[in-house]
Design a protein around this motif. Sequence first.
Motif, PDB file in Angstrom:
ATOM      1  N   UNK A   1      -4.947   0.113   0.979  1.00  8.76           N
ATOM      2  CA  UNK A   1      -4.795   1.559   0.955  1.00  8.76           C
ATOM      3  C   UNK A   1      -6.174   2.177   1.081  1.00  8.76           C
ATOM      4  N   UNK A   2      -6.343   3.043   2.061  1.00 13.86           N
ATOM      5  CA  UNK A   2      -7.625   3.708   2.270  1.00 13.86           C
ATOM      6  C   UNK A   2      -7.589   5.090   1.634  1.00 13.86           C
TER       7      UNK A   2
ATOM      8  N   UNK B   1      -4.042   6.564   2.615  1.00 14.34           N
ATOM      9  CA  UNK B   1      -3.377   6.170   3.853  1.00 14.34           C
ATOM     10  C   UNK B   1      -3.263   4.651   3.878  1.00 14.34           C
ATOM     11  N   UNK B   2      -2.019   4.134   3.920  1.00 11.79           N
ATOM     12  CA  UNK B   2      -1.869   2.680   4.025  1.00 11.79           C
ATOM     13  C   UNK B   2      -2.467   2.177   5.334  1.00 11.79           C
ATOM     14  N   UNK B   3      -3.344   1.178   5.238  1.00 13.72           N
ATOM     15  CA  UNK B   3      -3.962   0.582   6.423  1.00 13.72           C
ATOM     16  C   UNK B   3      -3.198  -0.662   6.857  1.00 13.72           C
ATOM     17  N   UNK B   4      -2.635  -1.352   5.889  1.00 14.39           N
ATOM     18  CA  UNK B   4      -1.794  -2.525   6.105  1.00 14.39           C
ATOM     19  C   UNK B   4      -0.950  -2.630   4.846  1.00 14.39           C
TER      20      UNK B   4
ATOM     21  N   UNK C   1       0.832  -1.199   0.000  1.00 14.57           N
ATOM     22  CA  UNK C   1       0.000   0.000   0.000  1.00 14.57           C
ATOM     23  C   UNK C   1       0.866   1.249   0.000  1.00 14.57           C
ATOM     24  N   UNK C   2       1.995   1.218   0.718  1.00 17.75           N
ATOM     25  CA  UNK C   2       2.886   2.378   0.741  1.00 17.75           C
ATOM     26  C   UNK C   2       3.456   2.677  -0.626  1.00 17.75           C
ATOM     27  N   UNK C   3       3.836   1.621  -1.351  1.00 15.46           N
ATOM     28  CA  UNK C   3       4.356   1.802  -2.702  1.00 15.46           C
ATOM     29  C   UNK C   3       3.269   2.317  -3.635  1.00 15.46           C
ATOM     30  N   UNK C   4       2.059   1.804  -3.475  1.00 13.26           N
ATOM     31  CA  UNK C   4       0.937   2.263  -4.290  1.00 13.26           C
ATOM     32  C   UNK C   4       0.686   3.758  -4.070  1.00 13.26           C
ATOM     33  N   UNK C   5       0.742   4.188  -2.812  1.00 11.32           N
ATOM     34  CA  UNK C   5       0.559   5.608  -2.519  1.00 11.32           C
ATOM     35  C   UNK C   5       1.692   6.428  -3.126  1.00 11.32           C
ATOM     36  N   UNK C   6       2.920   5.916  -3.038  1.00 10.27           N
ATOM     37  CA  UNK C   6       4.060   6.629  -3.590  1.00 10.27           C
ATOM     38  C   UNK C   6       3.913   6.818  -5.099  1.00 10.27           C
ATOM     39  N   UNK C   7       3.470   5.771  -5.787  1.00  6.84           N
ATOM     40  CA  UNK C   7       3.361   5.815  -7.245  1.00  6.84           C
ATOM     41  C   UNK C   7       2.153   6.627  -7.714  1.00  6.84           C
ATOM     42  N   UNK C   8       1.011   6.435  -7.044  1.00  6.77           N
ATOM     43  CA  UNK C   8      -0.228   7.048  -7.521  1.00  6.77           C
ATOM     44  C   UNK C   8      -0.776   8.152  -6.621  1.00  6.77           C
TER      45      UNK C   8
ATOM     46  N   UNK D   1      -2.578  -6.033  -6.550  1.00  7.55           N
ATOM     47  CA  UNK D   1      -2.700  -6.844  -5.357  1.00  7.55           C
ATOM     48  C   UNK D   1      -2.985  -6.073  -4.076  1.00  7.55           C
ATOM     49  N   UNK D   2      -3.107  -4.759  -4.174  1.00  2.18           N
ATOM     50  CA  UNK D   2      -3.404  -3.929  -3.002  1.00  2.18           C
ATOM     51  C   UNK D   2      -4.865  -3.507  -3.070  1.00  2.18           C
ATOM     52  N   UNK D   3      -5.617  -3.798  -2.012  1.00  3.21           N
ATOM     53  CA  UNK D   3      -7.031  -3.408  -1.962  1.00  3.21           C
ATOM     54  C   UNK D   3      -7.141  -1.895  -1.799  1.00  3.21           C
TER      55      UNK D   3
END
Length: 155
Positions: A51-52, A44-47, A23-30, A74-76
Amino acid sequence: MQISSLVQPLASAPTASPQPPTAGLLKLVYGDWFRQLGAIDGGRPMSSDALELRFETNRDAVLASAALSDAIDGVRVLVRRQDGSAPAGVEVSAGEVAGFVARIRDLVKVEPRRIPDAAFVVTAARPDDNARLDHLLRDEIAGLPVKWQTAAPSA
């Protein structure tokens, strides 16, 4: 002296295993695009696998739910209102969702159209943006299949 004693086997370099999506990587990229869509702080990464995305208004949360994929690499992706609750079900039109997606500044145009084929058409200036957005957006939005176009340089 034997040549074989001079030749040492090359140490095999450890192969880098691909980083698992988080989720952290997803937030970083998008995250920048999520902010442009109105997600508070870009998510906000929840786990590691969730990603919330919180939106200030129920309408934006509903539009995000209609447009954004439920899982990206793979990240919800959990779409919520500002208070953390799920968006209340409200009907939205394809045009409203197009306006929401068009908030992403890297896009040239987003439009639902019926002619020549029924489709939700996303136009970007660069094919790379289309490739990245293909992961973010649902395959079908408001009952229309998503199609991708690259704008002509003069557009």
